[in-house]
Design a protein around this motif. Sequence first.
Motif, PDB file in Angstrom:
ATOM      1  N   LYS A 144     -17.786 -29.551 -50.387  1.00 35.73           N
ATOM      2  CA  LYS A 144     -18.934 -29.459 -49.484  1.00 35.73           C
ATOM      3  C   LYS A 144     -20.121 -30.264 -49.980  1.00 35.73           C
ATOM      4  O   LYS A 144     -20.844 -30.852 -49.183  1.00 35.73           O
ATOM      5  N   LEU A 145     -20.354 -30.284 -51.304  1.00 37.92           N
ATOM      6  CA  LEU A 145     -21.458 -31.075 -51.833  1.00 37.92           C
ATOM      7  C   LEU A 145     -21.228 -32.552 -51.552  1.00 37.92           C
ATOM      8  O   LEU A 145     -22.143 -33.256 -51.126  1.00 37.92           O
ATOM      9  N   GLY A 146     -20.015 -33.023 -51.747  1.00 40.58           N
ATOM     10  CA  GLY A 146     -19.690 -34.420 -51.482  1.00 40.58           C
ATOM     11  C   GLY A 146     -19.855 -34.789 -50.016  1.00 40.58           C
ATOM     12  O   GLY A 146     -20.243 -35.907 -49.679  1.00 40.58           O
ATOM     13  N   ALA A 147     -19.588 -33.826 -49.125  1.00 36.08           N
ATOM     14  CA  ALA A 147     -19.733 -34.084 -47.691  1.00 36.08           C
ATOM     15  C   ALA A 147     -21.201 -34.184 -47.282  1.00 36.08           C
ATOM     16  O   ALA A 147     -21.529 -34.836 -46.286  1.00 36.08           O
ATOM     17  N   LEU A 148     -22.079 -33.554 -48.035  1.00 39.42           N
ATOM     18  CA  LEU A 148     -23.509 -33.582 -47.705  1.00 39.42           C
ATOM     19  C   LEU A 148     -24.184 -34.877 -48.146  1.00 39.42           C
ATOM     20  O   LEU A 148     -25.273 -35.197 -47.666  1.00 39.42           O
ATOM     21  N   LEU A 149     -23.562 -35.595 -49.057  1.00 36.87           N
ATOM     22  CA  LEU A 149     -24.188 -36.767 -49.672  1.00 36.87           C
ATOM     23  C   LEU A 149     -23.492 -38.048 -49.234  1.00 36.87           C
ATOM     24  O   LEU A 149     -22.347 -38.021 -48.780  1.00 36.87           O
ATOM     25  N   ALA A 201     -22.327 -36.555 -55.641  1.00 40.29           N
ATOM     26  CA  ALA A 201     -21.995 -35.149 -55.898  1.00 40.29           C
ATOM     27  C   ALA A 201     -21.639 -34.943 -57.368  1.00 40.29           C
ATOM     28  O   ALA A 201     -22.030 -33.943 -57.979  1.00 40.29           O
ATOM     29  N   THR A 202     -20.913 -35.881 -57.942  1.00 45.02           N
ATOM     30  CA  THR A 202     -20.574 -35.806 -59.363  1.00 45.02           C
ATOM     31  C   THR A 202     -21.843 -35.833 -60.207  1.00 45.02           C
ATOM     32  O   THR A 202     -21.994 -35.048 -61.154  1.00 45.02           O
ATOM     33  N   THR A 203     -22.766 -36.707 -59.852  1.00 43.16           N
ATOM     34  CA  THR A 203     -24.027 -36.815 -60.591  1.00 43.16           C
ATOM     35  C   THR A 203     -24.810 -35.511 -60.524  1.00 43.16           C
ATOM     36  O   THR A 203     -25.293 -35.011 -61.547  1.00 43.16           O
ATOM     37  N   ILE A 204     -24.934 -34.938 -59.333  1.00 40.35           N
ATOM     38  CA  ILE A 204     -25.666 -33.684 -59.184  1.00 40.35           C
ATOM     39  C   ILE A 204     -24.978 -32.566 -59.962  1.00 40.35           C
ATOM     40  O   ILE A 204     -25.626 -31.761 -60.634  1.00 40.35           O
ATOM     41  N   CYS A 244     -15.281 -38.867 -65.045  1.00 40.10           N
ATOM     42  CA  CYS A 244     -14.042 -39.456 -64.502  1.00 40.10           C
ATOM     43  C   CYS A 244     -13.136 -38.376 -63.921  1.00 40.10           C
ATOM     44  O   CYS A 244     -12.555 -38.551 -62.844  1.00 40.10           O
ATOM     45  N   PHE A 245     -13.027 -37.250 -64.625  1.00 41.03           N
ATOM     46  CA  PHE A 245     -12.188 -36.147 -64.166  1.00 41.03           C
ATOM     47  C   PHE A 245     -12.682 -35.613 -62.830  1.00 41.03           C
ATOM     48  O   PHE A 245     -11.902 -35.475 -61.872  1.00 41.03           O
ATOM     49  N   VAL A 246     -13.960 -35.312 -62.732  1.00 40.22           N
ATOM     50  CA  VAL A 246     -14.511 -34.741 -61.495  1.00 40.22           C
ATOM     51  C   VAL A 246     -14.389 -35.731 -60.348  1.00 40.22           C
ATOM     52  O   VAL A 246     -13.961 -35.371 -59.240  1.00 40.22           O
ATOM     53  N   PHE A 247     -14.734 -36.996 -60.596  1.00 43.61           N
ATOM     54  CA  PHE A 247     -14.654 -37.999 -59.542  1.00 43.61           C
ATOM     55  C   PHE A 247     -13.209 -38.206 -59.086  1.00 43.61           C
ATOM     56  O   PHE A 247     -12.931 -38.293 -57.884  1.00 43.61           O
ATOM     57  N   THR A 248     -12.279 -38.234 -60.034  1.00 43.50           N
ATOM     58  CA  THR A 248     -10.863 -38.383 -59.685  1.00 43.50           C
ATOM     59  C   THR A 248     -10.387 -37.188 -58.869  1.00 43.50           C
ATOM     60  O   THR A 248      -9.691 -37.345 -57.860  1.00 43.50           O
ATOM     61  N   ALA A 249     -10.767 -35.988 -59.297  1.00 41.88           N
ATOM     62  CA  ALA A 249     -10.353 -34.781 -58.571  1.00 41.88           C
ATOM     63  C   ALA A 249     -10.872 -34.805 -57.136  1.00 41.88           C
ATOM     64  O   ALA A 249     -10.130 -34.490 -56.198  1.00 41.88           O
ATOM     65  N   MET A 250     -12.124 -35.184 -56.959  1.00 41.35           N
ATOM     66  CA  MET A 250     -12.693 -35.225 -55.605  1.00 41.35           C
ATOM     67  C   MET A 250     -12.014 -36.281 -54.743  1.00 41.35           C
ATOM     68  O   MET A 250     -11.913 -36.122 -53.530  1.00 41.35           O
ATOM     69  N   SER A 251     -11.561 -37.357 -55.370  1.00 37.48           N
ATOM     70  CA  SER A 251     -10.933 -38.436 -54.622  1.00 37.48           C
ATOM     71  C   SER A 251      -9.465 -38.157 -54.319  1.00 37.48           C
ATOM     72  O   SER A 251      -8.969 -38.523 -53.248  1.00 37.48           O
ATOM     73  N   VAL A 252      -8.775 -37.512 -55.251  1.00 37.33           N
ATOM     74  CA  VAL A 252      -7.323 -37.335 -55.129  1.00 37.33           C
ATOM     75  C   VAL A 252      -6.941 -36.064 -54.357  1.00 37.33           C
ATOM     76  O   VAL A 252      -5.959 -36.065 -53.609  1.00 37.33           O
ATOM     77  N   ALA A 253      -7.697 -35.001 -54.527  1.00 33.71           N
ATOM     78  CA  ALA A 253      -7.343 -33.718 -53.903  1.00 33.71           C
ATOM     79  C   ALA A 253      -7.138 -33.815 -52.389  1.00 33.71           C
ATOM     80  O   ALA A 253      -6.163 -33.254 -51.870  1.00 33.71           O
ATOM     81  N   PRO A 254      -7.999 -34.520 -51.647  1.00 34.56           N
ATOM     82  CA  PRO A 254      -7.754 -34.603 -50.204  1.00 34.56           C
ATOM     83  C   PRO A 254      -6.480 -35.364 -49.845  1.00 34.56           C
ATOM     84  O   PRO A 254      -5.925 -35.179 -48.761  1.00 34.56           O
TER      85      PRO A 254
END
Length: 136
Positions: A2-7, A13-16, A70-80
């Motif tokens: 949801k944070l990534g969808a708002l930005l 979202a990773t930065t925040i 890298c972990f958080v960004f990869t997770a947000m990119s790969v999970a969908p």
Amino acid sequence: GKLGALLPHKFHATTISFLGGALIALLISSVLHLSANGVGATSGLEIKDLSSAFQKVSWWHLSGGLLGICFVFTAMSVAPIIGVTSMSLGFIIGQITMGTLIDHFGLFSMPIYPLGLRKTLGIAFFLVGLYLTASK
């Protein structure tokens, strides 16, 4: 999420997320009066303490933060794309595989625990599980 969808971008979202974590860690450090000997041994965190601490830090000490990003960004990119189950299992397999290599070769001054048939089969079962969860 949801944070990534708002930005505008997932990296924002990773930065925040990491900035929020850093601020909370700083707050906890100062409130709990942490020291090398445990909780309550100092009068609290001061800016001069941080300054002297950062002077002792090598560049590679900060790699944990980079790897976390890298972990958080990869997770947000790969999970969908592959689903949270497959993504999580993939990360776990990576951790177990790296742990097995560290054990087998005694990397990072760790004791040696040789790779045997049982460990190899255990990793293979994880790979089969990843295949089964990722299959449609």
